[in-house]
Design a protein around this motif. Structure first.
Motif, PDB file in Angstrom:
ATOM      1  N   ALA A  31       0.855  -1.187   0.000  1.00  0.00           N
ATOM      2  CA  ALA A  31       0.000   0.000   0.000  1.00  0.00           C
ATOM      3  C   ALA A  31       0.885   1.229   0.000  1.00  0.00           C
ATOM      4  O   ALA A  31       1.972   1.230   0.585  1.00  0.00           O
ATOM      5  CB  ALA A  31      -0.909  -0.007   1.216  1.00  0.00           C
ATOM      6  N   GLU A  32       0.414   2.284  -0.645  1.00  0.00           N
ATOM      7  CA  GLU A  32       1.138   3.549  -0.691  1.00  0.00           C
ATOM      8  C   GLU A  32       0.665   4.451   0.440  1.00  0.00           C
ATOM      9  O   GLU A  32      -0.482   4.374   0.881  1.00  0.00           O
ATOM     10  CB  GLU A  32       0.899   4.240  -2.033  1.00  0.00           C
ATOM     11  CG  GLU A  32       1.318   3.420  -3.239  1.00  0.00           C
ATOM     12  CD  GLU A  32       2.787   3.045  -3.206  1.00  0.00           C
ATOM     13  OE1 GLU A  32       3.611   3.942  -2.951  1.00  0.00           O
ATOM     14  OE2 GLU A  32       3.100   1.870  -3.424  1.00  0.00           O
ATOM     15  N   GLY A  33       1.567   5.308   0.908  1.00  0.00           N
ATOM     16  CA  GLY A  33       1.207   6.241   1.967  1.00  0.00           C
ATOM     17  C   GLY A  33       2.353   7.181   2.268  1.00  0.00           C
ATOM     18  O   GLY A  33       3.172   7.478   1.403  1.00  0.00           O
ATOM     19  N   PHE A  34       2.407   7.638   3.520  1.00  0.00           N
ATOM     20  CA  PHE A  34       3.467   8.555   3.928  1.00  0.00           C
ATOM     21  C   PHE A  34       3.878   8.253   5.361  1.00  0.00           C
ATOM     22  O   PHE A  34       3.155   7.597   6.109  1.00  0.00           O
ATOM     23  CB  PHE A  34       3.028  10.017   3.786  1.00  0.00           C
ATOM     24  CG  PHE A  34       1.959  10.420   4.757  1.00  0.00           C
ATOM     25  CD1 PHE A  34       2.281  10.878   6.028  1.00  0.00           C
ATOM     26  CD2 PHE A  34       0.624  10.349   4.397  1.00  0.00           C
ATOM     27  CE1 PHE A  34       1.290  11.243   6.927  1.00  0.00           C
ATOM     28  CE2 PHE A  34      -0.377  10.712   5.289  1.00  0.00           C
ATOM     29  CZ  PHE A  34      -0.037  11.169   6.558  1.00  0.00           C
ATOM     30  N   ILE A  35       5.062   8.726   5.712  1.00  0.00           N
ATOM     31  CA  ILE A  35       5.562   8.669   7.088  1.00  0.00           C
ATOM     32  C   ILE A  35       6.254   9.983   7.380  1.00  0.00           C
ATOM     33  O   ILE A  35       6.951  10.530   6.524  1.00  0.00           O
ATOM     34  CB  ILE A  35       6.514   7.467   7.308  1.00  0.00           C
ATOM     35  CG1 ILE A  35       7.058   7.466   8.739  1.00  0.00           C
ATOM     36  CG2 ILE A  35       7.624   7.442   6.285  1.00  0.00           C
ATOM     37  CD1 ILE A  35       7.846   6.215   9.099  1.00  0.00           C
ATOM     38  N   LYS A  36       6.032  10.499   8.587  1.00  0.00           N
ATOM     39  CA  LYS A  36       6.742  11.708   8.976  1.00  0.00           C
ATOM     40  C   LYS A  36       7.006  11.676  10.466  1.00  0.00           C
ATOM     41  O   LYS A  36       6.246  11.104  11.239  1.00  0.00           O
ATOM     42  CB  LYS A  36       5.990  12.966   8.582  1.00  0.00           C
ATOM     43  CG  LYS A  36       4.732  13.241   9.339  1.00  0.00           C
ATOM     44  CD  LYS A  36       4.118  14.547   8.853  1.00  0.00           C
ATOM     45  CE  LYS A  36       3.266  15.174   9.927  1.00  0.00           C
ATOM     46  NZ  LYS A  36       2.864  16.519   9.580  1.00  0.00           N
ATOM     47  N   SER A  37       8.135  12.266  10.828  1.00  0.00           N
ATOM     48  CA  SER A  37       8.472  12.357  12.240  1.00  0.00           C
ATOM     49  C   SER A  37       7.758  13.561  12.832  1.00  0.00           C
ATOM     50  O   SER A  37       7.438  14.526  12.133  1.00  0.00           O
ATOM     51  CB  SER A  37       9.981  12.466  12.435  1.00  0.00           C
ATOM     52  OG  SER A  37      10.470  13.658  11.862  1.00  0.00           O
ATOM     53  N   PRO A  77      16.670  12.800  13.560  1.00  0.00           N
ATOM     54  CA  PRO A  77      16.343  14.105  12.978  1.00  0.00           C
ATOM     55  C   PRO A  77      14.953  14.088  12.339  1.00  0.00           C
ATOM     56  O   PRO A  77      14.461  13.040  11.914  1.00  0.00           O
ATOM     57  CB  PRO A  77      17.425  14.306  11.909  1.00  0.00           C
ATOM     58  CG  PRO A  77      18.539  13.398  12.287  1.00  0.00           C
ATOM     59  CD  PRO A  77      17.892  12.229  12.973  1.00  0.00           C
ATOM     60  N   ALA A  78      14.336  15.257  12.240  1.00  0.00           N
ATOM     61  CA  ALA A  78      13.018  15.368  11.607  1.00  0.00           C
ATOM     62  C   ALA A  78      13.102  14.916  10.152  1.00  0.00           C
ATOM     63  O   ALA A  78      14.085  15.183   9.469  1.00  0.00           O
ATOM     64  CB  ALA A  78      12.522  16.804  11.691  1.00  0.00           C
ATOM     65  N   PHE A  79      12.065  14.212   9.694  1.00  0.00           N
ATOM     66  CA  PHE A  79      12.044  13.725   8.316  1.00  0.00           C
ATOM     67  C   PHE A  79      10.608  13.551   7.852  1.00  0.00           C
ATOM     68  O   PHE A  79       9.678  13.470   8.648  1.00  0.00           O
ATOM     69  CB  PHE A  79      12.793  12.392   8.180  1.00  0.00           C
ATOM     70  CG  PHE A  79      12.119  11.255   8.884  1.00  0.00           C
ATOM     71  CD1 PHE A  79      11.123  10.517   8.263  1.00  0.00           C
ATOM     72  CD2 PHE A  79      12.475  10.931  10.173  1.00  0.00           C
ATOM     73  CE1 PHE A  79      10.482   9.484   8.922  1.00  0.00           C
ATOM     74  CE2 PHE A  79      11.850   9.886  10.841  1.00  0.00           C
ATOM     75  CZ  PHE A  79      10.852   9.163  10.210  1.00  0.00           C
ATOM     76  N   ARG A  98      16.345   1.616   9.628  1.00  0.00           N
ATOM     77  CA  ARG A  98      17.323   2.674   9.357  1.00  0.00           C
ATOM     78  C   ARG A  98      16.607   3.909   8.807  1.00  0.00           C
ATOM     79  O   ARG A  98      15.685   3.784   7.996  1.00  0.00           O
ATOM     80  CB  ARG A  98      18.364   2.174   8.358  1.00  0.00           C
ATOM     81  CG  ARG A  98      19.473   3.160   8.095  1.00  0.00           C
ATOM     82  CD  ARG A  98      20.692   2.494   7.489  1.00  0.00           C
ATOM     83  NE  ARG A  98      21.760   3.469   7.275  1.00  0.00           N
ATOM     84  CZ  ARG A  98      22.627   3.843   8.199  1.00  0.00           C
ATOM     85  NH1 ARG A  98      22.549   3.341   9.415  1.00  0.00           N
ATOM     86  NH2 ARG A  98      23.570   4.725   7.930  1.00  0.00           N
ATOM     87  N   VAL A  99      17.070   5.067   9.244  1.00  0.00           N
ATOM     88  CA  VAL A  99      16.582   6.344   8.723  1.00  0.00           C
ATOM     89  C   VAL A  99      17.783   7.101   8.165  1.00  0.00           C
ATOM     90  O   VAL A  99      18.761   7.328   8.877  1.00  0.00           O
ATOM     91  CB  VAL A  99      15.888   7.185   9.813  1.00  0.00           C
ATOM     92  CG1 VAL A  99      15.456   8.533   9.245  1.00  0.00           C
ATOM     93  CG2 VAL A  99      14.698   6.454  10.392  1.00  0.00           C
ATOM     94  N   GLY A 100      17.711   7.473   6.873  1.00  0.00           N
ATOM     95  CA  GLY A 100      18.741   8.268   6.236  1.00  0.00           C
ATOM     96  C   GLY A 100      19.856   7.428   5.650  1.00  0.00           C
ATOM     97  O   GLY A 100      19.909   6.229   5.856  1.00  0.00           O
ATOM     98  N   MET A 105      13.714  15.006   1.987  1.00  0.00           N
ATOM     99  CA  MET A 105      14.983  15.732   2.112  1.00  0.00           C
ATOM    100  C   MET A 105      15.965  14.803   2.810  1.00  0.00           C
ATOM    101  O   MET A 105      15.616  14.211   3.832  1.00  0.00           O
ATOM    102  CB  MET A 105      14.799  17.004   2.966  1.00  0.00           C
ATOM    103  CG  MET A 105      13.897  18.049   2.339  1.00  0.00           C
ATOM    104  SD  MET A 105      14.650  18.912   0.960  1.00  0.00           S
ATOM    105  CE  MET A 105      15.957  19.780   1.766  1.00  0.00           C
ATOM    106  N   PRO A 106      17.177  14.663   2.290  1.00  0.00           N
ATOM    107  CA  PRO A 106      18.161  13.782   2.937  1.00  0.00           C
ATOM    108  C   PRO A 106      18.475  14.246   4.360  1.00  0.00           C
ATOM    109  O   PRO A 106      18.396  15.439   4.663  1.00  0.00           O
ATOM    110  CB  PRO A 106      19.394  13.907   2.047  1.00  0.00           C
ATOM    111  CG  PRO A 106      18.900  14.433   0.750  1.00  0.00           C
ATOM    112  CD  PRO A 106      17.707  15.270   1.065  1.00  0.00           C
ATOM    113  N   ILE A 107      18.821  13.300   5.221  1.00  0.00           N
ATOM    114  CA  ILE A 107      19.325  13.632   6.555  1.00  0.00           C
ATOM    115  C   ILE A 107      20.659  12.920   6.718  1.00  0.00           C
ATOM    116  O   ILE A 107      20.845  11.798   6.256  1.00  0.00           O
ATOM    117  CB  ILE A 107      18.339  13.244   7.679  1.00  0.00           C
ATOM    118  CG1 ILE A 107      17.990  11.754   7.632  1.00  0.00           C
ATOM    119  CG2 ILE A 107      17.083  14.083   7.611  1.00  0.00           C
ATOM    120  CD1 ILE A 107      17.131  11.307   8.801  1.00  0.00           C
ATOM    121  N   SER A 108      21.588  13.597   7.339  1.00  0.00           N
ATOM    122  CA  SER A 108      22.924  13.028   7.487  1.00  0.00           C
ATOM    123  C   SER A 108      23.425  13.314   8.897  1.00  0.00           C
ATOM    124  O   SER A 108      23.238  14.427   9.395  1.00  0.00           O
ATOM    125  CB  SER A 108      23.859  13.667   6.462  1.00  0.00           C
ATOM    126  OG  SER A 108      25.117  13.059   6.516  1.00  0.00           O
TER     127      SER A 108
END
Length: 103
Positions: A4-10, A38-40, A64-66, A86-89
């Motif tokens: 399924a398609e969707g979104f994720i956000k911190s 970090p926010a993503f 894993r995030v980023g 947006m990339p996070i590093s």
């Protein structure tokens, strides 16, 4: 394996929220990371699962995030992954738990 398609956000305080549309119903998975992240946002997240019965209750995860992607593997099998808007590093290994709700 269905997907399924969707979104994720911190959100504030190391928390996150995901939403996926399955058969015209919204499935939400929200919870918190065990460590600081970090926010993503990923507006192109995909949920892969075997049965809808997996999308209930409280579930632990690791992943894993980023720097460019997010991937969370839930303890009972489903996988949430996507490309970060947006990339996070640096990227980091994560774990935590979340709760499924549907409406």
């Amino acid at each position: 394996m269905p997907s399924a398609e969707g979104f994720i956000k911190s959100t504030a305080g190391g928390r996150f929220a995901c939403t996926f549309l399955i058969d015209d119903l919204m499935y939400n998975f929200s919870g918190s990371f065990a460590s600081s992240v970090p926010a993503f946002t990923s507006n192109t997240a995909t949920l892969a699962y075997t049965t809808l019965n997996q999308l209930v209750s409280t579930r632990s995860f690791d992943g894993r995030v980023g720097p460019n992607n997010i991937k969370l593997t839930l303890a009972n099998g489903p996988v949430i992954d996507g490309v970060l808007d947006m990339p996070i590093s640096p990227g980091s290994t994560v774990s935590g738990s979340g709760v499924w709700t549907g409406n």
